[in-house]
Scaffold this motif. Structure first.
Motif, short mmCIF file in Angstrom:
data_model
loop_
_atom_site.label_atom_id
_atom_site.label_comp_id
_atom_site.label_asym_id
_atom_site.label_seq_id
_atom_site.Cartn_x
_atom_site.Cartn_y
_atom_site.Cartn_z
N MET A 88 0.70 -1.29 0.04
CA MET A 88 0.63 0.01 -0.04
C MET A 88 1.01 1.36 0.05
SD MET A 88 -3.31 1.07 -0.56
CE MET A 88 -3.78 2.24 -0.32
N ILE A 89 1.84 1.21 0.64
CA ILE A 89 2.88 2.61 1.16
C ILE A 89 3.54 3.35 -0.53
CG2 ILE A 89 4.89 3.49 1.62
CD1 ILE A 89 4.51 1.84 4.05
N LEU A 90 3.76 1.67 -0.82
CA LEU A 90 4.45 1.97 -2.90
C LEU A 90 3.67 2.60 -3.53
CD1 LEU A 90 6.57 -1.98 -3.21
CD2 LEU A 90 7.24 0.98 -2.48
N ILE A 91 1.95 1.93 -2.96
CA ILE A 91 0.71 1.98 -4.48
C ILE A 91 0.61 3.63 -4.38
CG2 ILE A 91 -1.56 1.90 -4.86
CD1 ILE A 91 -0.92 -1.66 -4.08
N LEU A 92 0.71 4.50 -3.25
CA LEU A 92 0.40 5.64 -2.30
C LEU A 92 1.80 6.68 -2.75
CD1 LEU A 92 -1.20 5.21 0.41
CD2 LEU A 92 -2.07 5.93 -1.20
N GLU A 93 2.58 5.64 -2.44
CA GLU A 93 3.78 6.68 -3.14
C GLU A 93 3.89 6.97 -4.70
OE1 GLU A 93 6.63 8.21 -2.16
OE2 GLU A 93 5.57 8.03 -0.27
N PHE B 169 8.11 16.82 -12.19
CA PHE B 169 8.83 16.57 -11.86
C PHE B 169 10.04 15.82 -12.87
CE2 PHE B 169 8.45 12.23 -9.47
CZ PHE B 169 9.84 11.80 -10.40
N TYR B 170 9.69 15.36 -13.66
CA TYR B 170 10.30 14.40 -14.80
C TYR B 170 10.00 14.53 -15.74
CZ TYR B 170 13.55 10.16 -15.99
OH TYR B 170 13.92 9.27 -16.60
N PRO C 67 -3.14 13.40 -11.98
CA PRO C 67 -3.47 12.95 -10.99
C PRO C 67 -4.37 11.91 -10.52
CG PRO C 67 -4.56 14.91 -12.10
CD PRO C 67 -3.06 14.51 -12.90
N ILE C 68 -4.42 11.64 -9.69
CA ILE C 68 -5.87 11.26 -8.45
C ILE C 68 -5.92 11.71 -7.22
CG2 ILE C 68 -5.91 8.89 -7.61
CD1 ILE C 68 -5.50 8.26 -10.74
N PRO C 69 -7.71 12.24 -7.79
CA PRO C 69 -7.87 13.04 -6.49
C PRO C 69 -8.39 12.50 -5.29
CG PRO C 69 -9.06 13.23 -8.58
CD PRO C 69 -7.88 12.78 -8.88
N ALA D 183 1.39 10.15 -5.71
CA ALA D 183 2.13 10.98 -5.32
C ALA D 183 2.38 11.41 -6.43
CB ALA D 183 2.44 11.27 -4.23
N LEU D 184 3.62 10.10 -7.34
CA LEU D 184 4.47 10.61 -8.08
C LEU D 184 3.67 10.77 -9.46
CD1 LEU D 184 7.86 7.95 -7.13
CD2 LEU D 184 7.76 10.69 -6.94
N ALA D 185 2.79 10.21 -9.39
CA ALA D 185 2.17 9.92 -11.22
C ALA D 185 1.39 10.96 -11.08
CB ALA D 185 1.46 9.41 -11.01
#
Length: 146
Positions: free
Chosen positions: A9-14, A23-24, A35-37, A17-19
């Motif tokens: 779940m931490i990886l999914i939420l990260e 920045f890239y 964005p996932i609102p 957030a990155l998606a």
């Protein structure tokens, strides 16, 4: 029951957030932020959203039955966790079931039905079966009261 669930779940939420960031995008052309609102957490302790699943209950019930390793694990787990008498009350005929997969399947059938009836009907709801979620994200309302 699932030792890697929290890390996943931490990886999914990260990833979410990155998606949503840009920045890239200077280095990778042709991409836009995604964005996932709103995020919905399944089976939370304090749900604030329920979805009527009555019309698809049989599909959900059948889908759960293919989770063989989970059901086998559950069959072993609940047999260790509960007394024989409690298992019989919860699932009449439990002692006659010969393999862990079938034991887990029957226990989950009872649990799933209880949980979904609870969220759908027993909490003054309007659905026979409902799946509960915790919605994270803003609720966008045109007006509070009509």
């Amino acid at each position: 029951m699932d030792p890697d669930r929290r890390q996943a779940m931490i990886l999914i939420l990260e990833g979410i957030a990155l998606a949503s960031r840009d920045f890239y995008l200077d280095e990778e052309t042709g991409l836009d932020p995604h964005p996932i609102p709103t995020i919905y957490y399944m089976t939370p302790h304090h749900p604030n959203t329920v979805v009527n699943i009555t019309s698809v209950w049989s599909k959900k019930d059948n889908a759960m039955k293919v989770l063989e390793s989970q059901l086998e694990f559950s069959g072993k787990h609940f047999e260790r966790a509960l007394s024989k008498d409690d298992l019989e009350v919860l699932c009449p005929g439990f002692s006659e079931i010969k393999n862990d997969f079938e034991k887990g399947k029957e226990i989950h059938r009872v649990l799933d039905k209880a949980i979904h009836v609870y969220h759908g009907l027993a909490t003054h709801g309007h659905f026979a079966f409902a799946e509960a979620y915790r919605r994270e994200g803003n609720f966008h309302l045109e007006e509070l009261i009509k």
